[in-house]
Write a protein that holds these residues in place. Structure first.
Motif, PDB file in Angstrom:
ATOM      1  N   VAL B  81     -38.950 -47.737  32.632  1.00 35.58           N
ATOM      2  CA  VAL B  81     -37.493 -47.829  32.511  1.00 35.58           C
ATOM      3  C   VAL B  81     -36.969 -49.201  32.963  1.00 35.58           C
ATOM      4  CG1 VAL B  81     -35.296 -46.899  33.316  1.00 35.58           C
ATOM      5  CG2 VAL B  81     -37.179 -45.340  32.749  1.00 35.58           C
ATOM      6  N   PHE B 138     -30.785 -45.231  29.093  1.00 33.47           N
ATOM      7  CA  PHE B 138     -31.670 -44.162  29.573  1.00 33.47           C
ATOM      8  C   PHE B 138     -31.502 -42.907  28.722  1.00 33.47           C
ATOM      9  CE2 PHE B 138     -32.637 -40.691  32.581  1.00 33.47           C
ATOM     10  CZ  PHE B 138     -33.904 -41.074  32.976  1.00 33.47           C
ATOM     11  N   CYS B 156     -31.573 -52.482  24.926  1.00 36.32           N
ATOM     12  CA  CYS B 156     -30.723 -51.593  25.719  1.00 36.32           C
ATOM     13  C   CYS B 156     -29.241 -51.773  25.424  1.00 36.32           C
ATOM     14  CB  CYS B 156     -31.006 -51.787  27.204  1.00 36.32           C
ATOM     15  SG  CYS B 156     -30.767 -53.473  27.739  1.00 36.32           S
ATOM     16  N   SER B 161     -24.504 -47.542  24.760  1.00 38.56           N
ATOM     17  CA  SER B 161     -24.656 -47.976  26.150  1.00 38.56           C
ATOM     18  C   SER B 161     -23.443 -48.807  26.607  1.00 38.56           C
ATOM     19  CB  SER B 161     -25.961 -48.747  26.356  1.00 38.56           C
ATOM     20  OG  SER B 161     -25.914 -50.003  25.724  1.00 38.56           O
ATOM     21  N   VAL B 285     -38.748 -39.848  31.813  1.00 37.89           N
ATOM     22  CA  VAL B 285     -38.666 -40.924  30.830  1.00 37.89           C
ATOM     23  C   VAL B 285     -38.253 -40.216  29.548  1.00 37.89           C
ATOM     24  CG1 VAL B 285     -39.856 -42.775  29.632  1.00 37.89           C
ATOM     25  CG2 VAL B 285     -40.549 -42.146  31.948  1.00 37.89           C
TER      26      VAL B 285
END
Lengths: 463, 337
Positions: B81, B138, B156, B161, B285
């Motif tokens: 992560v 995540f 990401c 996000s 995860v």
């Protein structure tokens, strides 16, 4: 342009840890110094101890705050840039890091508020206990971090399954062969670093003739302390070196600048290492002395780097020069401490301008020595992250590109170049104010603390 | 072997509680930091900062503990992560550094106070946004091969996000406003109530969007929430969230309610947290490794557990004690006569 994420990650790590280590090098010692002053005040009730303690608490709070924030960055480096190292070693080293967080950091952070702001809010004994807890916290912190570092240098108590390390015996993991020596040598070094800062500040206060009594108390106490610690550190350093000879002979060869095995080995004082041809140029050496110092016999054999394959040799330059800088700092410190002790006759240590000036100049010696010592041991560990078992090149995060690391590295450089000079500036201001500033009662009992609300209002903004 | 397996649930609880505590504690002081940027003058800025000065560094240590506990208990999650959110993590760290030193520097370095004032406010908002991006990334999951993240460091940053980043800014802002309402009086408290209302609107809009978006984007999450009998069993979560939102709105309006907004917001955070946990369980995860698969060796978990079970209660005890010492309203009448 091709940028190597490995080299850049290493440089970034060097950058963030080198700046960070300066803070524990100071705060570990100063926390203990504060606890001693608080203890003296608790026992004798003499106001002067309180005044000195209050003065150092202010400096401590600035450096501790910087230590916390620059410290938060460290464990995340293991994830962002060294994920393969973390994957391989987490089962062994991560619990130690977590123990550091648990025992030490919380002890510091939770009692720090009381130490800094709570003098009038809690009973006297509770404030003293808070000072002690903060000091213990910094020491516990050093204990766990150095346990991890030592394990990387001299791994023990592990087993390897599928290329990853697993704990076999926790006692051996923590008390691995180099740990006791490294812990003693480092903590003693931190105390000495603080000691020379106190010495320098005290000398400045005395020379300015504003806080002579306080300055004298600091100077005298610290000088006695250093008279014991500096020689002790030289002995500890020697023992640590012997430990390195036994467990990391390649590092020792690099420190000695020794490419060829020799018996008896001379002590190389100076030289220009040439890694490509594996030879020292312009070497200045004292015959026999290397063997004598390292093996404590005249005929002892010192291994040279040529005994190891080229891809297992550490670079010679950084450890070789850094080690000599560290030893040089140590000798200067010893000379200054002896000089000061001699000057105690007739009280000349508080009147001799030459001595006081030297003390001021020497206040950075500890930091230089800590950085040099750290460079010696860490570069000397190369090309491994886990000595002899895992290569630095195999430790870096595989998904990173050179550009990724370059961008964050520039970010770390910019931010540190703002906050460190900022911190130094703030601390210099506190020193200029001197110990008298204490007692401007900004806190009233029963009320929440108000150090910030006590700020002088800026012109024009008053309600 | 059953005994050994039982370490994983314990560590899951410890980590879940630890992360939640961090979110609450650093959440309110990051939120206070953002609202600090809206304070009109030096006097109010001094008061706002006083309300968190004694506790902020304790709050931030929870971040370290969360990080190293994840590394120690579930190392595989950490090593996948953290590289995957390389930039948000670095940005967060740098912003936290800036904001952390601003506490001391602003007080002691009057010459550059405006600079540090900005550093404090912008540092808080940037750190919060970056944490929100981490959360969003995540929930979306990562590109993984074996034990490593194999995507790029820019993966990401997605619309989702970015949305969670904004959501967290509103969320921490609301927590911070709740904290200030407890700690301050008069004009400043009224200002905090006003800011709180705006933050609440933002929070609710974001919660609604995320709640619709995630099941549409992730089939597993849709399956979890909209299959019978889960829908019935999980129905209390949206209902309680709605009730809490209504309570917070009311208490923000109600001048006598000092604690209502903060406590209600804690409830909202708890509900959102539970919502995410329910969506992802038992993955640590997301969509790849379960808590059990990512766990460290039983020996490592056991070794750390011994100390944690002894030290964590003590830590909680004296953390509460330091909050107790600095309890009550921050008063404006001290120090500026």
């Amino acid at each position: 342009m091709h940028l190597d994420p490995l080299i850049l990650s290493r440089l970034q790590f060097v950058w963030v840890i080198a700046w960070h280590i300066l803070l524990p090098a100071f705060t570990v010692g100063v926390a203990s110094f504060i606890a001693v002053m608080e203890g003296m005040h608790f026992v004798t009730k003499r106001e002067i101890y309180l005044q000195v303690s209050g003065f150092w608490i202010k400096l401590f709070s600035v450096s501790f705050g910087m230590g916390v924030v620059s410290g938060i960055i460290m464990p995340f480096q293991f994830g962002t840039n060294w994920s393969r190292f973390s994957d391989a070693t987490a089962n062994v080293v991560a619990p130690l890091l977590a123990y550091e967080g648990l025992t030490a950091f919380f002890l510091e952070a939770a009692f720090l508020g009381v130490l800094l702001f709570g003098r009038n809010l809690v009973p006297r004994w509770a404030h003293f206990v808070a000072a002690l807890m903060v000091a213990f916290g910094t020491l516990f912190s050093s204990f766990w971090i150095l346990a991890v570092n030592s394990w990387m240098q001299t791994p023990a108590g592990y087993e390897v399954v599928d290329g990853r390390f697993f704990p076999a015996d926790w006692w051996q993991v923590i008390f691995n062969p180099s740990f006791p020596y490294r812990l003693a040598h480092t903590v003693c070094g931190f105390y000495i670093t603080t000691g020379f800062v106190v010495l320098g500040v005290a000398a400045w206060l005395i020379r300015r003739r504003t806080f002579v009594v306080e300055g004298r108390l600091m100077l005298s106490t610290t000088l006695w302390l250093l008279l014991a610690l500096v020689p002790l550190q030289i002995v500890l350093g020697d023992l640590h070196g012997l430990n390195t000879l036994e467990h990391q002979p390649a590092k020792l060869a690099a420190i000695e600048g020794r490419y060829d095995t020799a018996s008896p080995a001379p002590l190389t004082l100076f030289g220009i290492p040439d890694g490509k041809n594996a030879v020292m140029h312009n070497e200045v050496a004292v015959p026999w002395l290397g063997s004598l110092l390292l093996t404590h016999s005249l005929r002892g054999e010192i291994k040279g780097l040529k005994d190891w394959p080229v891809d297992q040799r550490p670079p010679v330059g950084p450890p070789f020069f850094a080690f000599r800088i560290m030893v040089g700092c140590g000798l200067l410190m010893l000379a200054l401490v002896i000089w000061g002790t001699v000057l105690r006759r007739g009280d000349r240590f508080v009147t001799s301008v030459a001595f006081l000036r030297s003390c001021q100049g020497a206040s950075i010696l500890g930091f230089v020595a800590v950085l040099a010592g750290w460079t010696t041991t860490e570069v000397g560990r190369q090309p491994w992250t886990v000595y002899g078992l895992m290569r630095t090149a195999d430790s870096v995060t595989p998904s990173l590109t050179g550009w990724d690391v370059l961008v964050t590295f520039i970010g770390y450089i910019l931010v540190y170049l703002i906050i460190y000079p900022g911190g130094l500036w703030v601390m210099a201001k506190i020193v200029r104010h001197g110990p008298a500033a204490l007692g401007d009662a900004t806190i009233e009992s029963g009320r929440p603390m108000q150090p910030v609300a006590a700020l002088p209002l800026a012109e024009g903004s008053a309600p | 072997m059953t005994f050994v397996q039982s370490f994983v649930p314990i560590w899951t609880v410890i980590l879940a509680v630890g992360v939640f505590l961090y979110v609450l504690l650093d959440g309110f002081d990051l939120g206070v930091g953002m609202l600090y940027g809206l304070a009109p003058d030096t006097r109010s800025r001094n008061l706002v900062m006083s309300s968190i000065a004694p506790v902020w560094d304790g709050n931030e240590t929870w971040l370290i503990l969360g990080g190293v506990a994840l590394l120690a208990a579930f190392p595989l999650a950490f090593v996948i992560v953290i590289p995957a959110v390389y930039f948000p993590v670095a940005i967060m760290l740098l912003a936290l550094v800036f904001r952390g030193v601003a506490f001391e520097f602003r007080y002691r370095d009057a010459a550059h106070r405006t600079f540090w004032d900005h550093g404090f406010a912008y540092g808080s908002i940037v750190a919060t946004f970056a944490q929100g991006v981490v959360l969003g990334a995540f929930i979306q999951g990562f590109k993984i091969d074996g034990r490593q993240f194999v995507g790029t460091s820019l993966d990401c940053f997605t619309p989702f996000s970015i949305l969670t980043g904004i959501a967290l800014v509103f969320g921490y802002g609301l927590l911070g406003a709740g904290w200030l309402i407890m700690k301050l009086e008069g004009d400043l408290q009224r200002a905090a109530r006003r800011h709180g209302r705006w933050c609440l609107i933002g929070v609710l809009a974001c919660i609604a969007t995320v709640s619709i978006w995630t099941p549409l984007a992730q089939a597993q999450i849709a399956e979890r929430w909209f299959s019978w009998p889960n829908t019935a069993l999980l129905l209390p979560i949206p209902i309680v969230t709605a009730l809490l939102a209504w309570t917070v709105w009311r208490s923000l309006d109600h001048a006598a309610s000092s604690f209502g907004p903060f406590l209600g917001t804690v409830g909202l955070f708890l509900m959102s947290y539970l919502g995410i946990a329910i969506s992802l369980w038992p993955m640590i995860v997301p969509y790849r490794y379960t808590l059990w698969e990512a766990a460290s060796s039983p020996k490592s978990q056991a070794f750390l557990l011994v100390g944690t079970l002894i030290l964590l209660p003590v830590i909680l005890l004296y953390t509460s004690w330091s909050y107790w010492v600095f309890r009550g309203k921050v008063r404006a009448d001290i120090g500026y006569h």
